[in-house]
Scaffold this motif. Sequence first.
Motif, PDB file in Angstrom:
ATOM      1  N   VAL B 110       0.868  -1.178   0.000  1.00  0.00           N
ATOM      2  CA  VAL B 110       0.000   0.000   0.000  1.00  0.00           C
ATOM      3  C   VAL B 110       0.902   1.225   0.000  1.00  0.00           C
ATOM      4  O   VAL B 110       1.819   1.334   0.820  1.00  0.00           O
ATOM      5  N   ALA B 111       0.662   2.122  -0.919  1.00  0.00           N
ATOM      6  CA  ALA B 111       1.525   3.299  -1.059  1.00  0.00           C
ATOM      7  C   ALA B 111       1.433   4.186   0.183  1.00  0.00           C
ATOM      8  O   ALA B 111       0.357   4.321   0.777  1.00  0.00           O
ATOM      9  N   ARG B 112       2.580   4.774   0.533  1.00  0.00           N
ATOM     10  CA  ARG B 112       2.631   5.670   1.694  1.00  0.00           C
ATOM     11  C   ARG B 112       1.704   6.874   1.474  1.00  0.00           C
ATOM     12  O   ARG B 112       1.045   7.345   2.408  1.00  0.00           O
ATOM     13  N   GLY B 113       1.671   7.346   0.258  1.00  0.00           N
ATOM     14  CA  GLY B 113       0.808   8.469  -0.071  1.00  0.00           C
ATOM     15  C   GLY B 113      -0.666   8.138   0.112  1.00  0.00           C
ATOM     16  O   GLY B 113      -1.464   8.983   0.521  1.00  0.00           O
ATOM     17  N   VAL B 114      -1.042   6.900  -0.169  1.00  0.00           N
ATOM     18  CA  VAL B 114      -2.445   6.473  -0.003  1.00  0.00           C
ATOM     19  C   VAL B 114      -2.785   6.402   1.483  1.00  0.00           C
ATOM     20  O   VAL B 114      -3.884   6.787   1.912  1.00  0.00           O
ATOM     21  N   ARG B 115      -1.827   5.932   2.309  1.00  0.00           N
ATOM     22  CA  ARG B 115      -2.046   5.865   3.762  1.00  0.00           C
ATOM     23  C   ARG B 115      -2.261   7.262   4.331  1.00  0.00           C
ATOM     24  O   ARG B 115      -2.954   7.455   5.316  1.00  0.00           O
ATOM     25  N   ASN B 116      -1.665   8.262   3.661  1.00  0.00           N
ATOM     26  CA  ASN B 116      -1.806   9.652   4.127  1.00  0.00           C
ATOM     27  C   ASN B 116      -2.990  10.366   3.480  1.00  0.00           C
ATOM     28  O   ASN B 116      -3.103  11.582   3.562  1.00  0.00           O
ATOM     29  N   GLY B 117      -3.805   9.610   2.782  1.00  0.00           N
ATOM     30  CA  GLY B 117      -5.034  10.191   2.227  1.00  0.00           C
ATOM     31  C   GLY B 117      -4.979  10.520   0.757  1.00  0.00           C
ATOM     32  O   GLY B 117      -5.940  11.053   0.201  1.00  0.00           O
ATOM     33  N   GLY B 118      -3.867  10.245   0.096  1.00  0.00           N
ATOM     34  CA  GLY B 118      -3.755  10.512  -1.340  1.00  0.00           C
ATOM     35  C   GLY B 118      -4.562   9.500  -2.150  1.00  0.00           C
ATOM     36  O   GLY B 118      -5.054   8.510  -1.615  1.00  0.00           O
ATOM     37  N   ARG B 119      -4.698   9.799  -3.420  1.00  0.00           N
ATOM     38  CA  ARG B 119      -5.486   8.920  -4.295  1.00  0.00           C
ATOM     39  C   ARG B 119      -4.572   8.273  -5.333  1.00  0.00           C
ATOM     40  O   ARG B 119      -3.872   8.982  -6.057  1.00  0.00           O
ATOM     41  N   MET B 120      -4.589   6.950  -5.374  1.00  0.00           N
ATOM     42  CA  MET B 120      -3.733   6.244  -6.321  1.00  0.00           C
ATOM     43  C   MET B 120      -4.409   6.156  -7.687  1.00  0.00           C
ATOM     44  O   MET B 120      -5.603   5.876  -7.765  1.00  0.00           O
ATOM     45  N   LYS B 121      -3.627   6.411  -8.726  1.00  0.00           N
ATOM     46  CA  LYS B 121      -4.163   6.298 -10.079  1.00  0.00           C
ATOM     47  C   LYS B 121      -3.263   5.373 -10.879  1.00  0.00           C
ATOM     48  O   LYS B 121      -2.071   5.668 -11.043  1.00  0.00           O
ATOM     49  N   GLN B 122      -3.825   4.267 -11.335  1.00  0.00           N
ATOM     50  CA  GLN B 122      -3.036   3.329 -12.143  1.00  0.00           C
ATOM     51  C   GLN B 122      -3.348   3.576 -13.615  1.00  0.00           C
ATOM     52  O   GLN B 122      -4.458   3.310 -14.078  1.00  0.00           O
ATOM     53  N   ASN B 123      -2.361   4.093 -14.319  1.00  0.00           N
ATOM     54  CA  ASN B 123      -2.564   4.440 -15.734  1.00  0.00           C
ATOM     55  C   ASN B 123      -2.425   3.230 -16.646  1.00  0.00           C
ATOM     56  O   ASN B 123      -3.118   3.116 -17.646  1.00  0.00           O
ATOM     57  N   LEU B 124      -1.484   2.349 -16.315  1.00  0.00           N
ATOM     58  CA  LEU B 124      -1.252   1.166 -17.147  1.00  0.00           C
ATOM     59  C   LEU B 124      -1.537  -0.086 -16.331  1.00  0.00           C
ATOM     60  O   LEU B 124      -1.083  -0.203 -15.191  1.00  0.00           O
ATOM     61  N   ARG B 125      -2.284  -0.997 -16.901  1.00  0.00           N
ATOM     62  CA  ARG B 125      -2.566  -2.265 -16.225  1.00  0.00           C
ATOM     63  C   ARG B 125      -1.721  -3.388 -16.806  1.00  0.00           C
ATOM     64  O   ARG B 125      -1.588  -4.437 -16.217  1.00  0.00           O
ATOM     65  N   LYS B 126      -1.216  -3.151 -18.011  1.00  0.00           N
ATOM     66  CA  LYS B 126      -0.378  -4.157 -18.673  1.00  0.00           C
ATOM     67  C   LYS B 126       0.811  -3.466 -19.320  1.00  0.00           C
ATOM     68  O   LYS B 126       0.715  -2.295 -19.707  1.00  0.00           O
ATOM     69  N   LEU B 127       1.885  -4.199 -19.452  1.00  0.00           N
ATOM     70  CA  LEU B 127       3.063  -3.671 -20.141  1.00  0.00           C
ATOM     71  C   LEU B 127       3.404  -4.587 -21.299  1.00  0.00           C
ATOM     72  O   LEU B 127       3.332  -5.817 -21.168  1.00  0.00           O
ATOM     73  N   SER B 128       3.773  -3.986 -22.412  1.00  0.00           N
ATOM     74  CA  SER B 128       4.191  -4.771 -23.577  1.00  0.00           C
ATOM     75  C   SER B 128       5.619  -5.254 -23.360  1.00  0.00           C
ATOM     76  O   SER B 128       6.513  -4.438 -23.121  1.00  0.00           O
ATOM     77  N   VAL B 129       5.794  -6.549 -23.409  1.00  0.00           N
ATOM     78  CA  VAL B 129       7.107  -7.135 -23.151  1.00  0.00           C
ATOM     79  C   VAL B 129       7.535  -7.949 -24.360  1.00  0.00           C
ATOM     80  O   VAL B 129       6.727  -8.688 -24.924  1.00  0.00           O
ATOM     81  N   LYS B 130       8.815  -7.803 -24.743  1.00  0.00           N
ATOM     82  CA  LYS B 130       9.341  -8.594 -25.853  1.00  0.00           C
ATOM     83  C   LYS B 130      10.396  -9.543 -25.286  1.00  0.00           C
ATOM     84  O   LYS B 130      11.348  -9.093 -24.630  1.00  0.00           O
TER      85      LYS B 130
END
Lengths: 140, 207
Positions: B110-130
């Motif tokens: 759990v991100a420290r920023g989230v514990r302090n009340g911040g809002r987590m934003k996940q922009n990428l759910r997958k990464l292209s891997v070769k």
Amino acid sequence: MLQPRKTKHRKTFKGKMKGISQRGHTIAFGSFAIKTMDEKFITSRQIEAARIAATRFMKREGQMWIRIFPDKPITKKPAEVRMGKGKGAVEYWVAPVKPGRILFELEGVTLDVAQEALRLAAQKLPVRTKFIVRRDFVQA
Amino acid sequence: MKSLEIKGALRTELGTKHAIHLRREGQVPCVVYGGEAPIHFSADTAAFRTLAYTPDVYAVTINLGSKSVKAVMMDLQFHPVTDAILHVDFMELVDGKAVQVDIPISLMGVARGVRNGGRMKQNLRKLSVKALPMNLPANIEINISDLRIGQSIKVEDLKKTGDFEFINSGGAVIVSIATSRKVVADEEEDEDAPEASSEANEAAAEA
């Protein structure tokens, strides 16, 4: 309420809505969404009412995306006016939707909250809707 | 990487007309490419229940009776209204030939920023891997426990844990912590920069 800033033409023909949605039918931003099962014009007022209903339930949590935009002007003649003398004035704006079109998307809330928020939003819309979840969604 | 077996039947008649017939019979038309020649086959809809509705990447063994092919799922097409699976694309895994696959990201902690009340934003759910088929990771684990408000993790920040390369742009943000109304002061952060906070208080008092 949503409406275009400027348009190429002031007034448009009614047009036809045939078939199913060929674009805008997959979840692009959030994890939860509602899609329409009918074809209909959705007015800017209805979109705004649905948005307010959903965000009010979410209590400022999460994020919402509106996937339709009312860019079609609908004209109306004033009351008690004889036919002819040209097309009426623009009265309101609509988004024509076909079956399958994603209307709203949600992220940052739990499945239960999203389901209820979008149910409340759907009540403000003139179409039957279906709640869908991103195909690779995993409940924490 | 997880593995799965699918039983399929080779398609001899191709095209929209025959694909529609297959779907009526509860079959899903599929294709495997990346090998010597594309292989067209069909499989039962139920076979895709595990494969389609999960973020995980599976190494699929497609059993076509006389021969079997090892592949990964590349693309899925759904019906716009019914959400039924219309078509599935597979990429054949050939030893010594690198493939490009979207691997899911799993966030650890759990991100420290989230514990302090911040809002987590996940922009990428997958990464292209070769990578070569044997080097493909099951998922990409990212530890976010030290992430503070205003900070983010980009693709270029990731440490290489295996013999693979990321195709995504290095500057692409994977996860970030945004500030929100609920934010509370981070005690450790205040200790780190006491002068800055006192200056800020003075400025606020003057205002």
